[in-house]
Scaffold this motif. Structure first.
Motif, short mmCIF file in Angstrom:
data_model
loop_
_atom_site.label_atom_id
_atom_site.label_comp_id
_atom_site.label_asym_id
_atom_site.label_seq_id
_atom_site.Cartn_x
_atom_site.Cartn_y
_atom_site.Cartn_z
N LEU A 85 45.71 32.11 70.28
CA LEU A 85 46.52 30.90 70.00
C LEU A 85 45.56 29.62 69.72
CD1 LEU A 85 49.43 31.78 72.52
CD2 LEU A 85 49.35 31.64 70.12
N ILE A 86 44.62 29.53 70.84
CA ILE A 86 44.03 28.04 70.82
C ILE A 86 43.29 28.08 69.50
CG2 ILE A 86 41.99 27.01 71.72
CD1 ILE A 86 42.86 28.13 74.47
N LEU A 87 42.38 29.12 69.03
CA LEU A 87 41.54 29.26 67.84
C LEU A 87 42.64 28.83 66.61
CD1 LEU A 87 38.98 31.92 68.60
CD2 LEU A 87 38.64 29.45 68.68
N LEU A 88 43.74 29.60 66.46
CA LEU A 88 44.36 29.92 65.26
C LEU A 88 45.31 28.51 65.21
CD1 LEU A 88 45.59 33.65 65.25
CD2 LEU A 88 44.00 32.36 63.94
N LEU A 94 48.01 18.58 71.22
CA LEU A 94 47.79 19.91 70.96
C LEU A 94 47.94 20.78 72.18
CD1 LEU A 94 46.44 22.48 69.17
CD2 LEU A 94 44.27 21.29 70.11
N LEU A 95 47.45 20.19 73.26
CA LEU A 95 47.38 20.73 74.73
C LEU A 95 48.80 21.05 75.15
CD1 LEU A 95 44.51 19.05 76.48
CD2 LEU A 95 44.41 21.06 74.85
N ASP A 96 49.57 19.98 74.88
CA ASP A 96 51.22 20.40 74.93
C ASP A 96 51.75 21.39 74.34
OD1 ASP A 96 51.10 18.31 77.05
OD2 ASP A 96 51.93 16.69 75.57
N HIS A 97 51.19 21.40 72.99
CA HIS A 97 51.90 22.62 72.16
C HIS A 97 51.32 23.83 72.67
CE1 HIS A 97 52.33 24.99 68.55
NE2 HIS A 97 50.99 25.28 68.75
N LEU A 98 49.94 23.89 72.94
CA LEU A 98 49.50 25.39 73.57
C LEU A 98 49.98 25.61 74.87
CD1 LEU A 98 45.73 24.70 72.73
CD2 LEU A 98 47.29 26.09 71.59
N MET A 99 50.20 24.86 75.72
CA MET A 99 50.85 25.33 77.11
C MET A 99 52.25 25.67 76.93
SD MET A 99 48.50 24.85 79.34
CE MET A 99 49.18 24.45 81.13
N ASP A 100 53.03 25.05 75.85
CA ASP A 100 54.57 25.60 75.55
C ASP A 100 54.34 26.86 74.82
OD1 ASP A 100 57.28 25.07 75.24
OD2 ASP A 100 56.84 25.20 73.31
N ARG A 150 47.59 25.45 95.25
CA ARG A 150 48.67 25.89 94.58
C ARG A 150 49.55 24.96 93.79
NH1 ARG A 150 49.77 30.69 95.31
NH2 ARG A 150 51.92 30.56 94.79
N ALA A 151 48.85 24.23 92.70
CA ALA A 151 49.16 22.94 92.07
C ALA A 151 50.08 23.52 91.12
CB ALA A 151 48.03 22.23 91.49
N GLU A 152 51.04 22.92 90.54
CA GLU A 152 51.87 23.29 89.41
C GLU A 152 51.08 23.19 88.37
OE1 GLU A 152 55.34 23.81 89.42
OE2 GLU A 152 55.74 22.69 91.50
N SER A 153 51.58 24.20 87.35
CA SER A 153 50.91 24.65 86.06
C SER A 153 50.81 23.21 85.22
CB SER A 153 51.68 25.80 85.37
OG SER A 153 52.97 25.38 84.90
N GLY A 154 50.21 23.09 84.27
CA GLY A 154 50.07 22.07 83.68
C GLY A 154 48.67 21.46 83.11
N THR A 155 48.54 20.31 82.45
CA THR A 155 47.33 19.59 82.10
C THR A 155 46.72 18.57 83.09
OG1 THR A 155 47.83 20.25 79.90
CG2 THR A 155 45.89 18.91 80.02
N TYR A 156 45.59 18.77 83.32
CA TYR A 156 44.83 17.67 84.43
C TYR A 156 43.73 17.35 83.95
CZ TYR A 156 48.02 19.89 87.65
OH TYR A 156 49.16 20.33 88.65
#
Length: 545
Positions: free
Chosen positions: A338-341, A376-382, A424-430
């Motif tokens: 997913l990240i590459l494509l 892009l990172l928001d898109h990939l996490m979604d 045990r942090a919430e999933s997401g981007t840091y």
């Protein structure tokens, strides 16, 4: 029935993905379809000349292996198994004895991708042959564009998923408008036309779609697919203001899309080979700390991303299943895809690799991309949540401007991910900058933990006393020191009365010879307790003292 010679099918697949493990000796052997063999012994009718994908088969399991080989032999099919090379010798011997051709598939490649590739190659072969056996020429994409243009009477353009123009027709007196002119000159869909090219109606359609963008010639468009994987799109512009009815050219354009898929698979193969080389170079740089050779294609400045499974999985995730590790690994590789494509399709040039249970991606920032990195990172996490049912922790480094910074950035990202998992942090981007203080503290505590010369031994004496007498001095002192001597806050954290806390502190001072008035001793004790990884708990009403 359309079929594809086995040798041609294998050569059309990306290198190292499929290997001929055993050949039956039939040089004319062909593949006419692809079937999932999810149980070793298939019941009922099975068409001949199928590629049987042996899902879940372990070639080392003699019973299951023999059953799968019998199924393939009885139905004159080719068997595909996942196994690292070299394959189990007894399995190879039994396959040769039964005259069954066996293909070995790279264990890291999902079965769905193999299924899509084979199905597309067969469909493209059928489309390319046509009624007279020579519907479209077998040359490059430009030849295909000209052939389609001559048949339908319009101007053809073929785009990849990045909206780059990979081919176009150049017959005399072709219709042209400003969008086509600028696209050919820039070899890219003009920015003002990208929204129309990415219209949801087109990309979700299995057939031909009509597009009428204000100011442009009317167009017909069709998506070029490999199974569910989109490779690009084919567009035809017509000179007449009313354009053409979709039905007039539906069959021709869908055939053309099938043929284009073959060519674009070859293009992607070249891209993927280059991508694999860059991915390996990134892994080497992250593992060894050595500067990557510029010939590898690693480009700086860039940002490094580190991604790992969240300690808080989604409800849809498969935590606790027997094969959870296998599923996690498969989803990890799907996330890499997913990240590459998606990264390439959104204007980036990502390089990615998997090390252990973590995925690392390098995003060059030297040239502007169609989509900002944060988007892009928001898109990939979604995409991970929707497509994989997985929740991830993703840590992003600051800008890396030198080769030496790659290894340092990975070290910071690993420390940040370790901290987030422990908390045990919430999933997401840091961002590593946001977690810098936590990372420095982890390194300080690790150093204290590993070096006895940096410890007074007080915390260890208290821990030993607690273990022997069933007391909770370490928890009490840890809470008191973490709250900077605030009795009210510390007692609330421990769920005890303030007077109870004061009594415990006095008892600890007497028992261990502590002095809370000495700032240096308070600091050292606080660090030692944290280094032990104890004294962080929350106590109840205080049965134990």
């Amino acid at each position: 029935m359309t079929s594809l010679p086995l040798t041609q099918l294998v050569s059309a697949m990306p290198e190292s993905v499929v290997t001929v493990l055993v050949h039956s000796g039939d040089q004319a052997q062909a593949i006419a379809g692809v079937e999932l063999l999810d149980c070793p012994e298939a019941d009922g009718d099975l068409p001949p000349a199928q590629l049987l994908l042996a899902v879940g088969l372990d070639p080392a399991d003699e019973t299951a292996g023999d059953a799968a080989l019998r199924t393939a032999a009885e139905h004159r099919c080719v068997l595909a198994v996942k196994c690292p090379l070299p394959a189990p010798a007894r399995f190879v011997e039994r396959a040769a004895a039964q005259g069954v051709t066996v293909l070995a598939v790279d264990p890291r490649v999902p079965w769905t991708r193999i299924q899509d590739m084979v199905a597309t190659l067969l469909a493209a072969r059928a489309a390319g042959r046509g009624a007279d056996g020579r519907r479209f020429p077998g040359g490059d994409l430009f030849a295909l564009a000209n052939a389609v243009a001559a048949i339908v009477g319009g101007a053809v353009a073929i785009m990849d998923t990045r909206q780059a123009l990979v081919a176009y027709s150049n017959l005399p007196d072709q219709p042209i408008d400003d969008t086509r002119r600028r696209g050919i000159l820039g070899r890219q869909v003009p920015k003002d036309a990208v929204a129309d090219h990415l219209d949801k109606e087109l990309w979700s359609s299995e057939g031909v779609v009509r597009r009428n963008r204000p100011g442009d010639l009317p167009r017909l468009a069709v998506v070029i697919r490999v199974g569910q994987d989109v490779l690009g799109s084919l567009w035809v512009a017509f000179a007449d203001a009313d354009g053409r009815a979709v039905g007039d050219h539906e069959a021709t354009l869908r055939e053309a899309a099938g043929v284009a898929a073959l060519h674009m698979l070859a293009l992607r193969r070249l891209v993927d080979d280059d991508q694999d080389s860059r991915n390996r170079a990134l892994r080497s740089a992250l593992d060894t700390g050595e500067a990557p050779d510029r010939r590898t294609g690693i480009r700086l400045p860039a940002v490094l991303l580190g991604l790992s499974e969240s300690p808080r999985p989604l409800d849809r995730a498969t935590a606790g299943e027997v094969d959870d590790d296998m599923r996690l690994r498969a989803d990890q590789l799907r996330m890499l895809d997913l990240i590459l494509l998606d990264g390439r399709s959104l204007g980036h040039k990502p390089v990615a690799t998997v090390i252990g249970d973590r995925l690392y991606t390098l995003l060059p920032t030297g040239s502007p991309a169609a989509v900002p990195v944060d988007h892009l990172l928001d898109h990939l996490m979604d995409r991970a949540r929707r497509s994989l049912g997985r929740a991830y922790l993703l840590v992003r480094s600051g800008d890396i401007t030198s080769p030496a910074g790659l290894h340092e950035a990975r070290r910071d990202i690993d420390a940040a991910l370790d901290h987030l998992h422990d908390e045990r942090a919430e999933s997401g981007t840091y961002r590593t900058q946001e977690l810098h203080a936590d990372v420095v503290l982890r390194r300080l505590l690790a150093t204290v933990r590993d070096n006895a010369d940096l410890r007074t031994g007080t915390a260890e004496r208290i821990a030993a006393h607690d273990a022997e007498h069933g007391t909770d001095h370490l928890v009490t002192l840890g809470a008191y020191l973490r709250h900077f001597g605030d009795v009210g806050a510390a007692s609330a954290a421990l769920h005890i009365h303030q007077n109870t806390l004061r009594q415990r502190l006095r008892r600890a001072e007497q028992t261990f010879g502590l002095s809370f008035r000495d700032p240096a001793r308070r600091l050292l004790l606080s660090v030692e307790i944290a280094a032990l990884g104890k004294g962080q708990g929350r106590q109840g009403s205080g049965e134990r003292r």
